[in-house]
Design a protein around this motif. Structure first.
Motif, PDB file in Angstrom:
ATOM      1  N   GLU A 506       0.821  -1.212   0.000  1.00 10.73           N
ATOM      2  CA  GLU A 506       0.000   0.000   0.000  1.00 10.73           C
ATOM      3  C   GLU A 506       0.855   1.263   0.000  1.00 10.73           C
ATOM      4  OE1 GLU A 506      -3.572   2.025   2.689  1.00 10.73           O
ATOM      5  OE2 GLU A 506      -2.709   0.100   3.251  1.00 10.73           O
ATOM      6  N   GLU A 509       1.759   2.696  -3.323  1.00 10.38           N
ATOM      7  CA  GLU A 509       0.673   3.396  -4.004  1.00 10.38           C
ATOM      8  C   GLU A 509       0.450   4.799  -3.445  1.00 10.38           C
ATOM      9  OE1 GLU A 509      -4.213   3.098  -4.299  1.00 10.38           O
ATOM     10  OE2 GLU A 509      -3.054   1.507  -3.321  1.00 10.38           O
ATOM     11  N   LYS A 510       0.601   4.958  -2.107  1.00 19.53           N
ATOM     12  CA  LYS A 510       0.140   6.186  -1.461  1.00 19.53           C
ATOM     13  C   LYS A 510       1.247   7.151  -1.049  1.00 19.53           C
ATOM     14  CE  LYS A 510      -4.140   4.163   0.281  1.00 19.53           C
ATOM     15  NZ  LYS A 510      -5.021   3.940   1.448  1.00 19.53           N
ATOM     16  N   TYR A 511       2.491   6.830  -1.342  1.00 19.12           N
ATOM     17  CA  TYR A 511       3.543   7.757  -0.914  1.00 19.12           C
ATOM     18  C   TYR A 511       3.551   9.021  -1.757  1.00 19.12           C
ATOM     19  CZ  TYR A 511       6.739   7.120  -4.872  1.00 19.12           C
ATOM     20  OH  TYR A 511       7.314   7.140  -6.113  1.00 19.12           O
ATOM     21  N   SER A 513       0.996  11.295  -4.445  1.00 20.33           N
ATOM     22  CA  SER A 513      -0.324  11.474  -5.047  1.00 20.33           C
ATOM     23  C   SER A 513      -0.212  12.214  -6.372  1.00 20.33           C
ATOM     24  CB  SER A 513      -1.231  12.254  -4.096  1.00 20.33           C
ATOM     25  OG  SER A 513      -2.464  12.546  -4.709  1.00 20.33           O
ATOM     26  N   THR A 658       1.351  15.159  -0.087  1.00 23.70           N
ATOM     27  CA  THR A 658       0.475  13.983  -0.194  1.00 23.70           C
ATOM     28  C   THR A 658      -0.013  13.540   1.186  1.00 23.70           C
ATOM     29  OG1 THR A 658       1.635  13.236  -2.186  1.00 23.70           O
ATOM     30  CG2 THR A 658       0.360  11.593  -0.976  1.00 23.70           C
ATOM     31  N   SER A 662      -3.977  13.624   2.898  1.00 18.57           N
ATOM     32  CA  SER A 662      -4.672  12.513   3.560  1.00 18.57           C
ATOM     33  C   SER A 662      -5.096  12.896   4.972  1.00 18.57           C
ATOM     34  CB  SER A 662      -3.767  11.279   3.583  1.00 18.57           C
ATOM     35  OG  SER A 662      -2.624  11.515   4.384  1.00 18.57           O
ATOM     36  N   MET A 682       4.951   2.826   5.499  1.00 19.63           N
ATOM     37  CA  MET A 682       5.190   3.163   4.092  1.00 19.63           C
ATOM     38  C   MET A 682       6.609   2.774   3.676  1.00 19.63           C
ATOM     39  SD  MET A 682       3.299   6.891   3.890  1.00 19.63           S
ATOM     40  CE  MET A 682       3.637   7.133   2.158  1.00 19.63           C
ATOM     41  N   SER A 751       3.742   1.876  -8.820  1.00 16.79           N
ATOM     42  CA  SER A 751       2.796   2.885  -8.355  1.00 16.79           C
ATOM     43  C   SER A 751       1.645   3.066  -9.338  1.00 16.79           C
ATOM     44  CB  SER A 751       3.531   4.217  -8.148  1.00 16.79           C
ATOM     45  OG  SER A 751       2.659   5.200  -7.663  1.00 16.79           O
ATOM     46  N   LYS A 755      -2.276   2.138  -8.422  1.00 16.36           N
ATOM     47  CA  LYS A 755      -3.279   3.211  -8.459  1.00 16.36           C
ATOM     48  C   LYS A 755      -4.386   2.903  -9.452  1.00 16.36           C
ATOM     49  CE  LYS A 755      -0.116   6.892  -7.069  1.00 16.36           C
ATOM     50  NZ  LYS A 755       0.683   8.067  -7.500  1.00 16.36           N
TER      51      LYS A 755
END
Length: 759
Positions: A506, A509-511, A513, A658, A662, A682, A751, A755
């Motif tokens: 995960e 993907e989220k580090y 945006s 990013t 969140s 992360m 990534s 996404k």
């Protein structure tokens, strides 16, 4: 001292003017004055010779220590052919050797003492030992390096031989001392020194010829081994492709590494040279030089301290140092001689070796190719071309014949260790037979291991009819297992604990945006290491986190980056990633060593920056200001330093923005402890995703195109497998993205896939 001699000369002139003496008396006084003055000058000029002696000792030590290091390296890694890793033939080595050979090069110093003469002979024995040790290093060079180094070695050896020959003819070797009554003193040891020096000269010439002939064989032999390696490589590659339906497990990786280990070892240029006839001959010559030096030292016996040269007592130090060098340095060449025989020893090989002393084609193939080629120089006349071509053909025909004669001579010299090895093996078999008579369980040891049958196909030999001895193949297979087991003891424990926090991918993907636009107009492809360094920088800047937790995270990321950089170097080696990887490396040095981020000390923020959100905002704003400042300052063009700063600041801006986005979606305030856990998770996810490439990385590192670097590359792959075995096992069951194998090495591909499929 000069003023005293001037006063003496003045006194003589005054005496001559005041006294009524004959002219002969004053001439005698003046002649005595001249002799005394010259003797005094000689004493003054010879004072530095003691320090030159120390210099010779130091140069000898610089030769001895690398030879001993190669000996220990071979023993530690069970390479009884003792490859040259530290003591190799190059310009620096030749310069040091030239200094160590100062005594036999000295044409002006009489050196009448027994220790003086023994030191000269000891230096020549030391040179024989050095040349025998340097022989395998020739195979690690390309054709241009071979030509350059063998010419330089030849100049040194020929100069040494000529100087010693001059000393033999002029009497500086076997110097005869004259006593005070004018009689010559000879105790019988001088004639012996002369004969010994002649034998050493012959051995040095033979070793130089052996080195030259080996160079000619090495060029063709490496081509043969390379073609055979490529064929075996394609076989191993097909086996690996058949296994791509399932991911490479630890056992498959071990087998893959073992196959390439055998190919790289048996196909190693140094292993090839160690198994050659010239190596056996050089070992015999080295053993002979040791025996002769031992006789010399035993002969002078109590006269070890009989030094009468300008080098004074440093002569004894030189003799002792270089004698130790001969003793220690001879172990590798002599052992290499016997080990090379045991690698291939069989009744069939002994018969082929003794029967006709056959000269294999690779010894003369290079000369034959030159003989058949045309002369590259253009000539105007036809007759001139014909003459040059005939001269070339005659010269090379003579060289081919001489090469064959040298090889046959080397094989004849190799009979000595052959019979010794046969006798040792015969005694060993008799001992085993006697043990088997009294112990039935030992009979089971005769059975041949089944797994060795599959490994034989990966053995590379110059001759197709040659088989590697079973014990040698077993030893090579055992060595790779021991190497992996030693590396397994160096598991990255901190990294393993951090990876336990990862349950998926995960964090990849989220580090970063897509909603956050980059600060830089020029788009840079992201790499694995820069987000890891950036996230770690934020994590260790949180002041409320315990120091031991911060230190553990720092140690974990430090261990992980070692393997991340290997992945990037081997799987992301493109120009697009070069600048961003360099930026990550520069930034990590500042963060890990100095705990700073572009000069700002971490964990000591501005007083009002005391919450998780404010710390993120401070990093974001500082990064944005940094990029703006650099762009304004470098309007004419950015240098490497400013480019690294911009790339690192851009990464910090995008990651912090990013995370802040969140958090804005979350109504509750986030504590520093929660932010630290999120950042750690992360980091663990990104590391886990990157390290899933380890099996492919290990398989890639097993093969390299350069034959000289192939063995080191396989060793690196085996060490990497041993160190990361637990990591590979822990990540083995994770489901990877449906990407091509080549795309799994890029964080950008990961990534984008995550996404798209897990929005």
């Amino acid at each position: 001292m000069g003023s005293n001699w001037n006063r003496f000369h003045t006194s003589v002139n005054q005496l001559r003017s005041s006294c009524n003496c004959t002219t002969d008396v004053f001439d005698s006084l003046n002649s005595y004055y001249d002799l005394a003055y010259q003797s005094d000058d000689q004493n003054r000029f010879s004072k530095p010779m003691l320090w030159i002696g120390y210099y010779i000792v130091l140069a000898s030590l610089f030769c001895i220590l690398p030879m001993v290091a190669d000996l220990l390296h071979g023993l530690r890694n069970r390479k009884l052919w003792f490859p040259c890793k530290y003591f190799t033939l190059n310009a620096a080595t030749l310069s040091v050797i030239a200094v160590a050979m100062k005594l036999p090069m000295d044409l002006n110093n009489p050196m009448p003492g027994h220790a003086d003469q023994a030191a000269k002979l000891g230096s020549m024995a030391f040179m024989c030992t050095i040349m025998a040790n340097l022989l395998p290093s020739l195979s690690t060079m390309d054709s241009k390096e071979l030509l350059t180094n063998i010419i330089a070695l030849g100049v040194l050896v020929i100069t040494l031989v000529v100087n010693v020959y001059i000393q033999i003819t002029t009497g500086l070797v076997s110097y005869t001392r004259v006593l005070h009554d004018g009689l010559a003193y000879d105790d019988g040891k001088n004639i012996y020194s002369k004969r010994t020096a002649i034998v050493y000269v012959v051995m040095l010439i033979m070793l130089l010829i052996i080195h030259t002939c080996s160079c000619l064989a090495i060029l063709k032999s490496k081509q043969i081994l390379e073609s055979k390696y490529q064929f075996r490589h394609q076989t191993a590659l097909k086996d690996q492709e058949l296994q791509q339906t399932r991911r490479l497990t630890i056992e498959r990786l071990k087998q893959h590494v073992r196959n390439y280990w055998i190919m790289s070892t048996t196909g190693s240029p140094q292993f090839m040279t160690a198994c050659s006839a010239t190596t056996s001959a050089s070992g015999v010559i080295c053993a002979l030089s040791v025996a002769m030096l031992a006789i010399v030292i035993l002969t002078i016996g109590p006269d070890m301290m009989d030094y009468q040269s300008d080098y004074r007592w440093s002569i004894s130090v030189i003799l002792i140092t270089q004698s130790i060098g001969v003793l220690l340095g001879s172990i590798a060449p002599i052992s290499r001689c016997f080990a090379s025989l045991s690698f291939k020893l069989s009744i069939k090989w002994i018969w082929n070796h003794i029967k006709v002393f056959k000269v294999e084609s690779y010894w003369t193939q290079k000369l034959s190719d030159w003989k058949q080629s045309s002369v590259p120089v253009a000539f105007s006349g036809h007759k001139c071309k014909v003459i040059i071509q005939k001269l070339k053909t005659l010269t090379l025909s003579f060289c081919i014949g001489f090469q064959k004669a040298v090889v046959v001579a080397c094989k004849m010299m190799g009979l000595v260790p052959i019979f010794i090895v046969i006798w040792v093996l015969y005694c060993s078999h008799c001992w085993k037979w006697l043990k088997a008579k009294f112990s039935a369980s030992d009979i089971l040891l005769v059975k041949r291991p089944e797994h060795n049958k599959d490994l034989i196909q990966y053995v590379l030999q110059l001759q197709d009819d040659m088989e590697l001895a079973e014990r040698t193949l077993k030893g090579i297979s055992k060595s790779v297992n021991c190497f992996i087991q030693r590396a397994e003891k160096r598991q990255p424990n901190h990294l393993m604990k951090l990876l336990e926090k990862s349950r998926g991918f995960e964090g990849v993907e989220k580090y970063n945006s897509d909603l956050v636009p980059p600060l830089l107009a020029q788009e840079f492809m992201d790499c694995w290491s820069l987000p890891l360094v950036t996230l770690t920088t934020i994590a260790i800047s949180l002041p409320n986190i315990q120091n031991d937790m911060l230190e553990n995270l720092l140690s974990s990321v430090s261990e992980g980056l070692v393997y991340v950089k290997l992945v990037e170097k081997n799987l992301n080696a493109t120009e697009d990633y070069e600048s961003i990887q360099k930026a990550a490396k520069t930034l990590w040095l500042e963060v890990e060593v100095y705990h700073r981020w572009f000069g700002n000390r971490l964990q000591k923020p501005v007083p009002q920056v005391n919450t998780a959100e404010k710390i993120l905002q401070w990093f974001r704003d500082t990064a944005k200001n940094l990029v703006t400042e650099v762009e304004q300052k470098d309007m004419g063009g950015r240098n490497d330093d400013s480019m690294c700063r911009c790339i690192s600041a851009n990464s910090m801006y995008r990651i912090t923005e990013t995370i802040l986005l969140s958090y804005h979606a979350n109504t509750n305030e986030v504590s520093q402890e929660e932010l630290f856990e999120k950042l750690s998770s992360m980091i663990a996810d990104i590391l886990a995703a990157c390290l899933t490439n380890l099996p492919r990385l290990i398989a890639i590192k097993c093969h390299t195109s350069a034959i000289e670097k192939r063995e080191a590359s396989v060793h690196a792959a085996a060490q990497l497998l041993g160190e990361t075995m637990q990591i590979i096992n822990s990540l083995e069951d994770r489901e990877l993205p449906s990407l091509n194998p080549d795309e799994l090495g890029f964080i950008v591909k990961w990534s984008a896939y995550l996404k798209h499929h897990f929005p």
